[in-house]
Motif scaffolding. Structure first.
Motif, mmCIF file in Angstrom:
data_model
loop_
_atom_site.group_PDB
_atom_site.id
_atom_site.type_symbol
_atom_site.label_atom_id
_atom_site.label_comp_id
_atom_site.label_asym_id
_atom_site.label_seq_id
_atom_site.Cartn_x
_atom_site.Cartn_y
_atom_site.Cartn_z
ATOM 1 N N ALA A 81 0.852 -1.192 0.000
ATOM 2 C CA ALA A 81 0.000 0.000 0.000
ATOM 3 C C ALA A 81 0.883 1.235 0.000
ATOM 4 C CB ALA A 81 -0.922 0.015 1.212
ATOM 5 N N GLY A 82 0.402 2.241 -0.715
ATOM 6 C CA GLY A 82 1.082 3.535 -0.765
ATOM 7 C C GLY A 82 0.064 4.651 -0.746
ATOM 8 N N LYS A 83 0.445 5.805 -1.266
ATOM 9 C CA LYS A 83 -0.449 6.963 -1.267
ATOM 10 C C LYS A 83 -1.503 6.764 -2.335
ATOM 11 C CE LYS A 83 -0.435 11.974 -1.860
ATOM 12 N NZ LYS A 83 0.380 13.160 -2.171
ATOM 13 N N GLY A 84 -2.783 6.733 -1.916
ATOM 14 C CA GLY A 84 -3.875 6.557 -2.861
ATOM 15 C C GLY A 84 -4.214 5.097 -3.051
ATOM 16 N N LYS A 85 -5.484 4.848 -3.466
ATOM 17 C CA LYS A 85 -5.925 3.478 -3.679
ATOM 18 C C LYS A 85 -5.280 2.841 -4.899
ATOM 19 C CE LYS A 85 -10.423 3.821 -1.413
ATOM 20 N NZ LYS A 85 -11.879 3.605 -1.535
ATOM 21 N N SER A 86 -4.757 3.635 -5.816
ATOM 22 C CA SER A 86 -4.136 3.064 -7.009
ATOM 23 C C SER A 86 -2.833 2.370 -6.691
ATOM 24 C CB SER A 86 -3.893 4.170 -8.052
ATOM 25 O OG SER A 86 -5.122 4.769 -8.434
ATOM 26 N N TYR A 87 -2.279 2.634 -5.511
ATOM 27 C CA TYR A 87 -1.021 2.006 -5.127
ATOM 28 C C TYR A 87 -1.227 0.912 -4.089
ATOM 29 C CZ TYR A 87 1.208 5.821 -7.616
ATOM 30 O OH TYR A 87 1.612 6.699 -8.585
ATOM 31 N N THR A 88 -2.354 0.216 -4.157
ATOM 32 C CA THR A 88 -2.665 -0.878 -3.240
ATOM 33 C C THR A 88 -2.811 -2.166 -4.032
ATOM 34 O OG1 THR A 88 -3.828 0.635 -1.759
ATOM 35 C CG2 THR A 88 -4.248 -1.709 -1.480
ATOM 36 N N ALA A 89 -2.127 -3.219 -3.576
ATOM 37 C CA ALA A 89 -2.203 -4.519 -4.232
ATOM 38 C C ALA A 89 -2.004 -5.601 -3.191
ATOM 39 C CB ALA A 89 -1.148 -4.638 -5.336
ATOM 40 N N ALA A 90 -2.506 -6.788 -3.493
ATOM 41 C CA ALA A 90 -2.408 -7.902 -2.550
ATOM 42 C C ALA A 90 -2.273 -9.203 -3.313
ATOM 43 C CB ALA A 90 -3.630 -7.950 -1.635
ATOM 44 N N THR A 91 -1.650 -10.188 -2.671
ATOM 45 C CA THR A 91 -1.519 -11.528 -3.233
ATOM 46 C C THR A 91 -1.490 -12.523 -2.091
ATOM 47 O OG1 THR A 91 -0.212 -12.947 -4.681
ATOM 48 C CG2 THR A 91 1.010 -11.493 -3.221
ATOM 49 N N LYS A 92 -1.783 -13.783 -2.393
ATOM 50 C CA LYS A 92 -1.857 -14.817 -1.379
ATOM 51 C C LYS A 92 -0.759 -15.851 -1.596
ATOM 52 C CE LYS A 92 -6.760 -14.554 -0.164
ATOM 53 N NZ LYS A 92 -8.017 -15.316 0.015
ATOM 54 N N ALA A 93 -0.345 -16.478 -0.486
ATOM 55 C CA ALA A 93 0.652 -17.550 -0.509
ATOM 56 C C ALA A 93 0.354 -18.485 0.656
ATOM 57 C CB ALA A 93 2.066 -16.989 -0.435
ATOM 58 N N ALA A 94 1.148 -19.530 0.789
ATOM 59 C CA ALA A 94 0.902 -20.532 1.833
ATOM 60 C C ALA A 94 2.237 -20.986 2.415
ATOM 61 C CB ALA A 94 0.134 -21.725 1.278
ATOM 62 N N LEU A 95 2.231 -21.171 3.743
ATOM 63 C CA LEU A 95 3.364 -21.749 4.470
ATOM 64 C C LEU A 95 3.088 -23.230 4.652
ATOM 65 C CD1 LEU A 95 6.037 -21.135 6.045
ATOM 66 C CD2 LEU A 95 4.612 -21.032 8.092
ATOM 67 N N ILE A 96 4.023 -24.083 4.222
ATOM 68 C CA ILE A 96 3.827 -25.531 4.271
ATOM 69 C C ILE A 96 4.852 -26.146 5.220
ATOM 70 C CG2 ILE A 96 2.853 -25.657 1.954
ATOM 71 C CD1 ILE A 96 5.576 -26.563 0.947
ATOM 72 N N SER A 97 4.599 -27.380 5.625
ATOM 73 C CA SER A 97 5.507 -28.096 6.521
ATOM 74 C C SER A 97 6.717 -28.589 5.738
ATOM 75 C CB SER A 97 4.798 -29.288 7.164
ATOM 76 O OG SER A 97 3.675 -28.857 7.907
ATOM 77 N N PRO A 98 7.906 -28.583 6.344
ATOM 78 C CA PRO A 98 9.093 -29.080 5.635
ATOM 79 C C PRO A 98 9.020 -30.590 5.440
ATOM 80 C CG PRO A 98 9.625 -28.561 7.909
ATOM 81 C CD PRO A 98 8.232 -28.073 7.686
ATOM 82 N N ASP A 99 9.648 -31.036 4.362
ATOM 83 C CA ASP A 99 9.694 -32.468 4.051
ATOM 84 C C ASP A 99 10.747 -33.128 4.937
ATOM 85 O OD1 ASP A 99 9.431 -34.926 2.990
ATOM 86 O OD2 ASP A 99 10.269 -34.457 1.015
ATOM 87 N N ARG A 100 10.292 -33.919 5.892
ATOM 88 C CA ARG A 100 11.195 -34.556 6.852
ATOM 89 C C ARG A 100 11.698 -35.923 6.383
ATOM 90 N NH1 ARG A 100 12.494 -30.499 10.396
ATOM 91 N NH2 ARG A 100 10.622 -29.412 11.100
ATOM 92 N N SER A 101 11.161 -36.434 5.281
ATOM 93 C CA SER A 101 11.522 -37.792 4.880
ATOM 94 C C SER A 101 13.008 -37.898 4.541
ATOM 95 C CB SER A 101 10.678 -38.226 3.685
ATOM 96 O OG SER A 101 10.867 -37.331 2.586
ATOM 97 N N MET A 102 13.544 -36.900 3.807
ATOM 98 C CA MET A 102 14.954 -36.951 3.441
ATOM 99 C C MET A 102 15.847 -36.841 4.677
ATOM 100 S SD MET A 102 17.093 -37.454 1.082
ATOM 101 C CE MET A 102 15.979 -37.341 -0.313
ATOM 102 N N GLN A 103 15.459 -35.991 5.634
ATOM 103 C CA GLN A 103 16.237 -35.871 6.863
ATOM 104 C C GLN A 103 16.238 -37.184 7.647
ATOM 105 O OE1 GLN A 103 14.832 -32.523 9.071
ATOM 106 N NE2 GLN A 103 15.140 -31.061 7.388
ATOM 107 N N ILE A 104 15.097 -37.856 7.699
ATOM 108 C CA ILE A 104 15.023 -39.135 8.417
ATOM 109 C C ILE A 104 15.916 -40.171 7.742
ATOM 110 C CG2 ILE A 104 13.476 -41.018 9.065
ATOM 111 C CD1 ILE A 104 11.259 -38.951 9.385
ATOM 112 N N VAL A 105 15.898 -40.195 6.393
ATOM 113 C CA VAL A 105 16.739 -41.145 5.665
ATOM 114 C C VAL A 105 18.214 -40.882 5.951
ATOM 115 C CG1 VAL A 105 17.450 -41.890 3.362
ATOM 116 C CG2 VAL A 105 15.033 -41.583 3.876
#
Length: 542
Positions: free
Chosen positions: A220-244
């Motif tokens: 966000a910045g000055k004015g509504k023209s400078y506002t934008a949003a996006t989505k993402a996701a936090l996932i669990s790390p792959d533990r299988s390789m570490q276990i191996v």
């Protein structure tokens, strides 16, 4: 729960930060508000912030100077869903809603609220017409935001692009923020405030920590023209390789140990001899490591029934044969039996962050358990494997107390102190029925007897005679009579008759008789006087 931090810049330039811990907050200049902002540009009840289901709702309560979001005044009495990256202005007070415990922005944008257009009262002579309000088309987005990757275990890259056809050629200040519906995630932008030119693309690093879930990144910045949003996701790390990898490492270590253990056998087949290999010896020979708190069979001090005085110690009896018979009263020492080790426990002290100590015990399952903590000092005195009881000396900075506790943490008796200054030692009986505590009080030793449940049985002060004479007599009698008799009787008899008769014609007769008798008797007696030298060296050592 802290929903966020509200950073303020008052009209006089002073900055403030407030932690918001209520789901609904009324702010303004009046004393009845939840958040009092002492600035003349605010109304007594200016606006309300509401946190609900991961969203923030802002509502202006009809203030005279208004409430602005990114430079645009919002309608009074109309709730507005707020993005956390948007700058707010209450009258002449700039505000920014940021995550909890975050730092205030290094640079505040210069917002200039538009002046309200003057409205002339309708003339009585001019008719009024009802004009239908036409909504203008939405303004084009002058800034776009992208996040890469869309799903990650921690790190993301946020890209901002400003449109090349932006009519405003001045540099724009864009604030980045993120939020998740459950408020379980923590976001760190590097940098969080970005200055961007026309047609330019800037990036920032985003680090997300917490429970897996989706979140929204807002610019966000000055004015509504400078506002934008996006989505993402936090996932669990792959533990299988570490276990191996961990399993492979463990197998490699075990294989290496067995290879080293079998090394002598292989060398015998190759070289014909077996070198010293302590690894194979340790693996082939069963060993027992006694615990840190072994059970030691103590030598009980007998109860004294009579007071001994220096006159009770009689002098030793002297016998002519050279032996010395001591008084049985002086032969009271009994050799202590060797310690017997039973089943023990592994205990160790651990220093805490505040400097105090806690006692850890490792049970048969191998799991460490904290028995006691927050003590100035802790000392293990003895352990009885018969009834599974530990005796501890705990020091709280003032007194030393005796604590009887079981390895599972069950306290049998705590805070035992019958007037002593310190505890020197303690020993359980072989059957664990009682314990003897050796203490010092003002330099005087005293022994206390307690049962296994901490009940005091008796106590006594060991006898310390003020004068202990020690008689050391070493009688030495040396009789060396030496009698030397040398009789010498040597009779020497010599009888030699010599007869000589010579007859001549001249008739001459010569008779010679020689008799020699020698009798020599020598009797020599040299008696040596008898010598007797008794040596008596008495030593009286008080």
């Amino acid at each position: 729960m802290i929903y966020g931090t509200l950073h303020l810049r008052l009209s006089d330039g002073q900055q403030q930060s407030h932690h918001l811990s209520q789901s609904s907050i009324l702010l303004g200049r009046g004393l009845a508000n939840d958040l009092l902002i002492n600035d003349p540009s605010l109304a007594p009840a200016h606006a309300r912030l509401t946190f609900q289901k991961g969203e923030v709702v802002l509502e202006d309560l009809g203030s005279a100077n208004g409430t602005f979001i990114s430079g645009v005044r919002i309608d009074p009495r109309k709730p507005y869903t707020l993005n956390r990256a948007e700058f707010i202005r209450f009258g002449s007070v700039d505000a920014l809603l940021a995550p909890a415990n975050s730092a205030p922005p290094a640079e505040w944008p210069a917002f200039t609220p538009p002046a309200p257009a003057p409205t002339a009262p309708p003339s009585a002579t001019q008719p009024t017409f009802a004009v239908e309000e036409v909504q203008p088309p939405p303004a084009p987005k002058l800034v776009t935001i992208r996040i890469n990757p869309k799903r990650s275990t921690r790190d993301f890259t946020v890209s901002l692009t400003r449109a090349a056809d932006d009519p405003d050629s001045a540099s724009q200040t864009i604030l980045l923020a993120a939020a998740d519906p459950t408020e379980d995630l923590a976001f760190t932008f590097k940098p969080q405030i970005i200055k961007i030119e026309t047609g330019q693309t800037r990036t920032a690093h985003l680090e997300v920590r917490g429970l897996p879930g989706t979140f929204t990144v807002t610019a966000a910045g000055k004015g509504k023209s400078y506002t934008a949003a996006t989505k993402a996701a936090l996932i669990s790390p792959d533990r299988s390789m570490q276990i191996v990898l961990v399993i492979a490492l463990v197998l490699a270590c075990v294989t290496g140990l067995f290879t080293l253990a079998a090394c002598p056998t292989a060398l015998r087949a190759v070289c014909g001899f077996i070198p010293a290999n302590p690894i194979s010896m340790a693996m082939s020979t069963a060993t027992f490591t006694p615990s840190a708190s072994p059970t030691v069979t103590p030598t009980l001090i007998p109860t004294l029934t009579a007071s001994a005085t220096p006159t009770d110690l009689a002098a030793p009896t002297f016998t002519p044969g050279g032996a010395v018979t001591e008084n049985p009263a002086t032969l009271a020492t009994t050799p202590a039996p060797p310690p017997e080790y039973g089943g023990g426990l592994l205990t160790f002290k651990r220093q805490q962050a505040d400097g105090k100590y806690s006692l850890i015990v490792v049970l048969s399952d191998g799991k460490p358990t904290t028995l006691i903590a927050n003590k100035i000092d802790i000392r293990v005195l003895d352990y009885s494997s018969t009834n599974g009881l530990l005796a501890l000396d705990t020091y709280d900075g003032v007194t030393h107390t005796l604590l009887l506790i079981r390895p599972d943490g069950a306290v049998v008796r705590d805070g035992i102190n019958d007037g002593w200054d310190t505890i020197r030692n303690a020993d359980f009986a072989p059957d664990g029925s009682f314990i003897i505590v050796d203490t010092l009080n003002s330099g005087v030793a005293r022994y206390y007897f307690y049962s296994s449940d901490g009940t005091r049985l008796r106590d006594f002060v060991p006898l310390t005679p003020t004068h202990t004479p020690t008689f050391t007599r070493t009688p030495t009698r040396t009789l060396s009579p030496t009698i030397t008799r040398t009789p010498s009787n040597t009779p020497t008899g010599s009888n030699t008759p010599t007869a000589s008769r010579t007859a001549t014609s001249t008739n001459t007769a010569t008779a010679t008789r020689t008799a020699t008798s020698t009798n020599t008797a020598t009797n020599t007696a040299t008696p040596a006087p008898a010598t007797a030298t008794p040596a008596v060296s008495p030593t009286n050592t008080p």
